[in-house]
Design an enzyme around this catalytic site. Structure first.
Site, PDB file in Angstrom:
ATOM      1  N   GLU A  50       0.253  16.453  -7.953  1.00  0.00           N
ATOM      2  CA  GLU A  50      -1.022  16.801  -8.579  1.00  0.00           C
ATOM      3  C   GLU A  50      -1.510  18.195  -8.178  1.00  0.00           C
ATOM      4  O   GLU A  50      -2.189  18.868  -8.959  1.00  0.00           O
ATOM      5  CB  GLU A  50      -2.096  15.760  -8.255  1.00  0.00           C
ATOM      6  CG  GLU A  50      -1.914  14.420  -8.960  1.00  0.00           C
ATOM      7  CD  GLU A  50      -1.094  13.440  -8.142  1.00  0.00           C
ATOM      8  OE1 GLU A  50      -0.490  13.864  -7.135  1.00  0.00           O
ATOM      9  OE2 GLU A  50      -1.049  12.245  -8.508  1.00  0.00           O
ATOM     10  N   PHE A 112      -8.858  -0.727  -4.518  1.00  0.00           N
ATOM     11  CA  PHE A 112      -7.574  -0.029  -4.403  1.00  0.00           C
ATOM     12  C   PHE A 112      -7.631   1.305  -5.157  1.00  0.00           C
ATOM     13  O   PHE A 112      -8.026   1.360  -6.316  1.00  0.00           O
ATOM     14  CB  PHE A 112      -6.457  -0.903  -4.980  1.00  0.00           C
ATOM     15  CG  PHE A 112      -5.116  -0.231  -5.005  1.00  0.00           C
ATOM     16  CD1 PHE A 112      -4.458   0.093  -3.820  1.00  0.00           C
ATOM     17  CD2 PHE A 112      -4.511   0.114  -6.209  1.00  0.00           C
ATOM     18  CE1 PHE A 112      -3.226   0.721  -3.844  1.00  0.00           C
ATOM     19  CE2 PHE A 112      -3.280   0.740  -6.242  1.00  0.00           C
ATOM     20  CZ  PHE A 112      -2.632   1.057  -5.051  1.00  0.00           C
ATOM     21  N   GLN A 113      -7.257   2.387  -4.483  1.00  0.00           N
ATOM     22  CA  GLN A 113      -7.227   3.747  -5.034  1.00  0.00           C
ATOM     23  C   GLN A 113      -8.590   4.192  -5.566  1.00  0.00           C
ATOM     24  O   GLN A 113      -8.675   4.935  -6.539  1.00  0.00           O
ATOM     25  CB  GLN A 113      -6.152   3.885  -6.107  1.00  0.00           C
ATOM     26  CG  GLN A 113      -4.722   3.824  -5.511  1.00  0.00           C
ATOM     27  CD  GLN A 113      -3.643   4.262  -6.457  1.00  0.00           C
ATOM     28  OE1 GLN A 113      -3.789   4.162  -7.674  1.00  0.00           O
ATOM     29  NE2 GLN A 113      -2.532   4.755  -5.921  1.00  0.00           N
ATOM     30  N   LYS A 162     -11.910   2.897 -15.721  1.00  0.00           N
ATOM     31  CA  LYS A 162     -10.945   2.238 -16.612  1.00  0.00           C
ATOM     32  C   LYS A 162     -11.638   1.385 -17.679  1.00  0.00           C
ATOM     33  O   LYS A 162     -11.255   1.407 -18.850  1.00  0.00           O
ATOM     34  CB  LYS A 162     -10.008   1.361 -15.769  1.00  0.00           C
ATOM     35  CG  LYS A 162      -8.872   0.716 -16.542  1.00  0.00           C
ATOM     36  CD  LYS A 162      -8.002  -0.083 -15.602  1.00  0.00           C
ATOM     37  CE  LYS A 162      -6.876  -0.792 -16.361  1.00  0.00           C
ATOM     38  NZ  LYS A 162      -5.805   0.125 -16.749  1.00  0.00           N
ATOM     39  N   MET A 468       1.472  36.739   7.477  1.00  0.00           N
ATOM     40  CA  MET A 468       0.154  37.344   7.663  1.00  0.00           C
ATOM     41  C   MET A 468      -0.474  36.917   8.983  1.00  0.00           C
ATOM     42  O   MET A 468      -1.094  37.717   9.688  1.00  0.00           O
ATOM     43  CB  MET A 468      -0.759  36.969   6.484  1.00  0.00           C
ATOM     44  CG  MET A 468      -2.101  37.693   6.508  1.00  0.00           C
ATOM     45  SD  MET A 468      -1.912  39.495   6.505  1.00  0.00           S
ATOM     46  CE  MET A 468      -1.787  39.822   4.748  1.00  0.00           C
TER      47      MET A 468
END
Length: 574
Positions: A50, A112-113, A162, A468
């Site tokens: 993602e 969940f999630q 959902k 750097m």
């Protein structure tokens, strides 16, 4: 007639003219993906992570000026967007990010999630909201696209539970938006602008400072016309690089921590600093009390909140960069500042950007080779030393674009962003320049590039260090290279001061890694092989090519201004 939320979602993207949707499926977005499966006007791009996905959408948006769009599931899918949202927010990149969410009856129940992604991102995007009523879905999506690409552009997040997406409701998608309390600035305050132009006429040492707002606003032609009409020299931030062609006689260079000597001297000694589309962050101001201390300051910016936040200005002008410059061109007359231009030219001649030409492959030579090999294209950097070298040495004109993570400085940005740019312009060369550290942060997107046949050319500046940070450790921490050597093993000396003959082999072998993905790879260790390497890469039109340039670990980005020091206090050599 009614339709589900998922059906309206697809309809909305089609109405917005979205051609690419960067998306990763999951349990709470699976119904949307099922709906997307039924249509063929929107290409759904499946990256491998993602974070890579949102940087790709970001690269697409920066390259095109259009809004990038992405879709992920809830929980970890959503939180993996956070770095990309902050990256886009700092650099004013228009994105609309959709996240799946658990059903509304489970929100707040540690389902969940489930995460509160709206709460997490509220401080790093323009607008974030959970759709809690099906009847609001179309309006909220329409508003999201408008907010993302108006005023100070930036990311917007829409959270989609959902159950809301499964509900039937109105099929209508609004044609217009009416958002109470959101009124992006438009037009130019001519009174303020005329004061600024009067000041400009009286100045002996005027200077334009052009930032990312010029590039974001596609105002490059206007910026060039303004510079040529006024005969005022131009310095840029790294985000503003390319505002006018770098080969133009009025272009001085980048300003700031790794700005060129002449640009930093010019900003320290000008008597009028006319800033357009930059927010004066600490990388360009150095010690604030010493910044442009001899100058009156005019600040043009679309974001009123950016004006006088870091630097107190004399004339604030809240306006789009292009609108402001076009208004000025209607009133300004040709000026001449020969003595001032001669003084700047003397500084450029005395201290040009230059690296040791006797060392074999140097970063400067690689970038010069890129300049010679590509007359046009989109050049994307990751973050680190290579980024600064590219912004110092890359030659820019109207046929080239530079995409880089300026505000947040996101390692791992460059490669996936280059894929977004390639989707947008498959016929243009797209060259990604990365360090060996940054490249490994989203290396999994090689699979995406191969799967979609994207012949991006990736130039890895491999110095075996997180360069750097190592540079700071070398200059300011007595060479205590704490956790920056990427070849380090547990058998190495705890007090290692730099690479030697007995150093372990580098991991990974980038050439073999590229080949393992089905891409091409070549290691370049000799200066005479550089041009041939680019020809090899250009000949690979079906898959990406990694060119791994082995460079000296001791190469530094110079000049350098130590954090907190004034800009005129530059380290020129070590």
């Amino acid at each position: 007639m009614s339709m589900t939320g998922n059906e309206l979602f697809v309809k909305a993207l089609q109405k917005e003219g979205i051609d690419y949707l960067f998306a990763y499926p999951g349990g709470y977005a699976i119904d949307i993906f099922d709906e997307l499966y039924k249509q063929d006007s929107i290409q759904v791009i499946l990256p491998r992570h993602e974070q890579g996905l949102i940087h790709a959408a970001d690269g697409y948006a920066r390259a095109t000026g259009r809004t990038g769009v992405c879709l992920v599931t809830s929980g970890p899918g959503a939180t993996n967007l956070v770095t990309g949202i902050a990256t886009a927010n700092y650099d004013s990149v228009p994105l609309v990010c959709f996240t799946g969410q658990v059903p509304t009856n489970l929100i707040g129940n540690d389902a969940f999630q489930e995460v509160d992604i709206v709460g997490i991102t509220r401080g790093i995007c323009k607008y974030a909201v959970t759709v809690r009523d099906r009847k609001d879905l179309g309006r909220i999506i329409k508003e999201a696209f408008y907010i993302a690409n108006s005023g100070k552009k930036g990311p917007v997040l829409i959270d989609l539970p959902k159950d809301i997406m499964l509900q039937e409701g109105d099929e209508q998608y609004p044609k217009e938006v009416h958002i109470r309390g959101y009124k992006p600035s438009s037009g130019v305050h001519m009174g303020q602008l005329k004061k600024a132009m009067t000041m400009m006429k009286e100045a002996k040492k005027p200077l334009f400072l052009m930032g990312g707002g010029v590039n974001i606003g596609r105002a490059n032609e206007t910026a060039l016309a303004l510079a040529e009409t006024t005969r005022i020299p131009v310095i840029t931030t790294i985000m503003g690089k390319g505002s006018i062609p770098t080969g133009h006689e009025l272009y001085v260079g980048n300003v700031g921590m790794h700005g060129c000597y002449a640009a930093n001297r010019a900003i320290s000694e000008c008597d009028l600093l006319f800033s357009i589309g930059t927010r004066f962050n600490d990388r360009i101001t150095g010690k604030i009390d010493e910044f442009a201390k001899n100058a009156k300051i005019v600040h043009v910016d679309i974001d009123a909140a950016s004006i006088s936040r870091n630097i107190q200005v004399d004339i604030p002008i809240v306006a789009d960069a292009k609108d402001a410059m076009e208004a000025m061109l209607k009133h300004i007359k040709c000026c001449e500042h020969k003595e001032w231009l001669d003084e700047i030219a003397d500084w450029k001649n005395a201290h040009p950007l230059d690296m040791d030409q006797n060392k074999g492959i140097t970063p400067q030579k690689i970038v010069q080779c890129i300049n010679e090999q590509f007359e046009e294209g989109i050049f994307v950097t990751d973050v680190g030393q290579h980024q600064m070298w590219v912004t110092q040495y890359l030659e820019m004109d109207e046929k080239k674009q530079l995409l880089t993570s300026g505000g947040l400085g996101t390692m791992g940005y460059g490669f996936p962003a280059s894929l977004g740019a390639k989707f947008a312009y498959p016929g243009k060369p797209v060259v990604c320049v990365s360090g060996d550290g940054g490249m490994q942060m989203n290396i999994q997107e090689m699979a995406t590039a191969v799967a979609y046949g994207l012949p991006v050319i990736i130039c890895i500046f491999n110095n075996s260090y997180l360069g750097m940070v190592r540079q700071w450790q070398q200059l300011f921490y007595d060479k205590r290279y704490s956790s920056t050597c990427t070849r380090r093993r547990k058998t190495c000396s705890a007090n290692c001061k730099g690479p030697g003959k007995n150093c372990p082999e580098y991991t990974p072998n980038f050439v073999k890694l590229a080949e393992s993905y089905g891409a091409y790879g070549m290691r370049v260790e000799k200066e005479e092989d550089m041009a041939g390497a680019f020809q090899f890469a250009k000949g690979n039109t079906d898959a990406p090519t990694i060119l791994e340039f082995i460079i000296d670990s001791d190469e530094l980005v110079l000049p350098m201004v130590q954090g907190g020091k004034p800009l005129h206090n530059m380290i020129l050599d070590c």
